[in-house]
Design a protein around this motif. Structure first.
Motif, PDB file in Angstrom:
ATOM      1  N   SER A 184       0.825  -1.209   0.000  1.00  0.00           N
ATOM      2  CA  SER A 184       0.000   0.000   0.000  1.00  0.00           C
ATOM      3  C   SER A 184       0.863   1.264   0.000  1.00  0.00           C
ATOM      4  O   SER A 184       1.614   1.515   0.955  1.00  0.00           O
ATOM      5  CB  SER A 184      -0.910   0.007   1.226  1.00  0.00           C
ATOM      6  OG  SER A 184      -1.524   1.273   1.389  1.00  0.00           O
TER       7      SER A 184
ATOM      8  N   LYS B  34      -0.267   4.333   0.161  1.00  0.00           N
ATOM      9  CA  LYS B  34      -0.797   5.282   1.140  1.00  0.00           C
ATOM     10  C   LYS B  34      -0.210   5.015   2.520  1.00  0.00           C
ATOM     11  O   LYS B  34       0.220   5.945   3.219  1.00  0.00           O
ATOM     12  CB  LYS B  34      -2.320   5.186   1.187  1.00  0.00           C
ATOM     13  CG  LYS B  34      -2.961   6.082   2.244  1.00  0.00           C
ATOM     14  CD  LYS B  34      -4.462   5.961   2.226  1.00  0.00           C
ATOM     15  CE  LYS B  34      -5.106   6.790   3.334  1.00  0.00           C
ATOM     16  NZ  LYS B  34      -6.589   6.711   3.310  1.00  0.00           N
ATOM     17  N   THR B  35      -0.170   3.758   2.926  1.00  0.00           N
ATOM     18  CA  THR B  35       0.373   3.412   4.243  1.00  0.00           C
ATOM     19  C   THR B  35       1.838   3.830   4.354  1.00  0.00           C
ATOM     20  O   THR B  35       2.276   4.385   5.372  1.00  0.00           O
ATOM     21  CB  THR B  35       0.248   1.900   4.494  1.00  0.00           C
ATOM     22  OG1 THR B  35      -1.141   1.543   4.449  1.00  0.00           O
ATOM     23  CG2 THR B  35       0.822   1.522   5.849  1.00  0.00           C
TER      24      THR B  35
ATOM     25  N   SER C   3      -4.791  10.671   6.122  1.00  0.00           N
ATOM     26  CA  SER C   3      -5.606   9.479   6.362  1.00  0.00           C
ATOM     27  C   SER C   3      -6.885   9.479   5.536  1.00  0.00           C
ATOM     28  O   SER C   3      -7.523   8.438   5.382  1.00  0.00           O
ATOM     29  CB  SER C   3      -5.949   9.372   7.853  1.00  0.00           C
ATOM     30  OG  SER C   3      -6.736  10.472   8.274  1.00  0.00           O
TER      31      SER C   3
ATOM     32  N   ASP D 245      -6.066   5.744  -2.067  1.00  0.00           N
ATOM     33  CA  ASP D 245      -4.994   4.778  -2.313  1.00  0.00           C
ATOM     34  C   ASP D 245      -5.435   3.937  -3.515  1.00  0.00           C
ATOM     35  O   ASP D 245      -6.001   2.851  -3.354  1.00  0.00           O
ATOM     36  CB  ASP D 245      -4.772   3.898  -1.089  1.00  0.00           C
ATOM     37  CG  ASP D 245      -3.522   3.026  -1.215  1.00  0.00           C
ATOM     38  OD1 ASP D 245      -2.757   3.235  -2.177  1.00  0.00           O
ATOM     39  OD2 ASP D 245      -3.325   2.148  -0.364  1.00  0.00           O
TER      40      ASP D 245
END
Length: 421
Positions: A79, A81-82, A201, A205
């Protein structure tokens, strides 16, 4: 007469690009701020120009980009985004810790560690952009992201002196009383990472675009480089020469101008910030317009031509810095140099996206960033070393001597690229 179907704007993807650009801009402002703080850092730790050059080059660029490679590999598999949220959190913590370092070796290590997060983020973002906005909006999103990064870089210069002045007035408040003003300025900047982490957050993604053609996927970055060796070498050579020159001038400019002309640091920071912002923004428009004008006639050959012509304009600007007779003349030369080199660099991300296969994009950008960082690291190291060991601390002349020869490499590579495309 038939009308064209309306193409929906990818609003969610564009919003994510804007967030990523703002985040990268805040991180880039860290470098501009460090440039403004360099005289105070030099005085606090009692180091010379060569060491400050190593701080900007080796710690801020080379080490950071080397360790960004494995992070980019993770981003090609997990991921994105993570990983990006983790990088934002790490940058915040490392910037805070670096500002509190009690001696220069620990400060150097802290700045290198914070730089890793900055360098790791950029290739991941460029791998994300095509998946966020699609092919139709890719070039515009690339340029928009670059514009937001440039805004942040200029803000570090423009607001660095103001921030330093403001935090100096906080000397008697609580725990801040125990720290130098330049440390307080870095601590304040680091706190900007907290709202960015919260906002991140809520971003997208997206899934990776699936390769639809019948060509076999390339699993190895090394195999990709071998298959495109000549084009990769010319690409790196052309970009590398400009990279050395830009880093020989930009991080050291404030200290050099203050030293030669006894100029006010805050005023110099304001002017440099505006020059960097205007140069980057104008260069994106110039590069976009010239690229569109040349593409129908010259195709892919137009982009190395743009880079070569812009570099040829930048060379005399850098050369004349050595004989500048006033701060206004020197700033005008720096501004012209920055505009020309920004035009030379503006289309590089798009060119690499075109060259690299989808499954290798993050690694290709990270690999490119590392190789270019090796060149970038030479810039401030050369300027500082020439100043301290050859020119009796004449830093402005040292910047000129470091920048001019390496841009000749770019001219040779762009000419070969043009003639063999």
């Amino acid at each position: 007469m038939p009308t064209r179907p309306r193409v929906a704007w990818p609003w969610a993807g564009l919003a994510t690009v804007v967030f990523l650009g703002v985040t990268a801009g805040v991180q880039m402002s860290d470098r501009g701020l460090q440039s403004i703080l360099s005289p105070a850092i030099r005085e606090t730790f009692g180091v010379g120009d060569a060491v400050i050059g190593a701080l900007h080059g080796i710690a801020g660029i080379l080490i950071a980009s080397a360790l960004a490679m494995p992070l980019a590999r993770l981003a090609d598999r997990h991921s994105r985004k993570t990983i990006l949220l983790g990088l934002i959190a790490a940058w915040t913590a490392l910037t805070l810790l670096g500002a509190l370092a009690p001696n220069f070796p620990l400060f150097f290590v802290g700045r290198a560690a914070a730089g890793i997060t900055e360098f790791a983020m950029i290739p991941i973002v460029y791998s994300l952009i095509p998946d966020l906005v699609g092919e139709r909006w890719r070039v515009g999103a690339n340029l928009g992201f670059a514009a937001l990064m440039a805004t942040g870089a200029s803000a570090g210069f423009y607001l660095g002196g103001d921030l330093l002045h403001w935090v100096a007035g906080l000397g008697g408040i609580g725990w801040l009383a125990d720290h130098d003003p330049w440390r307080k300025a870095m601590l304040v900047l680091a706190l900007a990472g907290l709202p960015l982490l919260l906002a991140g957050s809520f971003t997208r993604d997206p899934p990776r675009h699936v390769v639809t053609d019948s060509a076999p996927q390339v699993a190895s970055l090394l195999a990709f480089v071998r298959a495109n060796l000549w084009q990769v070498l010319l690409f790196i050579g052309a970009a590398g020469g400009v990279a050395v020159a830009v880093q020989a001038v930009t991080p050291m400019a404030a200290m050099a101008l203050v030293r030669r002309f006894s100029a006010d640091l805050e005023a110099i920071g304001h002017t440099l910030g505006m020059l960097i912002l205007v140069g980057n923004m104008a260069s994106l428009l110039i590069a976009w317009g010239v690229d569109r004008a040349l593409r129908s006639r010259f195709g892919a050959r137009g982009r190395p031509a743009i880079m070569g012509v812009a570099t040829a304009i930048a060379i005399p600007c850098a050369g004349l810095l050595a004989v500048a007779t006033s701060v206004s003349v020197a700033l005008a030369l720096v501004g012209a140099f920055l505009l020309a080199t920004c035009v030379a660099n503006a289309l590089l991300p798009t060119m690499l996206q075109d060259l690299a296969p989808v499954e290798l994009r993050a690694r290709a950008f990270a690999g490119y960033s590392f190789v270019i960082a090796a060149f970038c690291a030479l810039g401030p190291v050369l300027s500082g070393g020439i100043s301290q060991f050859l020119l009796a601390d004449d830093l402005l002349s040292a910047m000129s001597f470091a920048a001019v020869p390496v841009m000749g490499v770019t001219l040779v590579c762009t000419f070969l690229w043009w003639s063999r495309s």
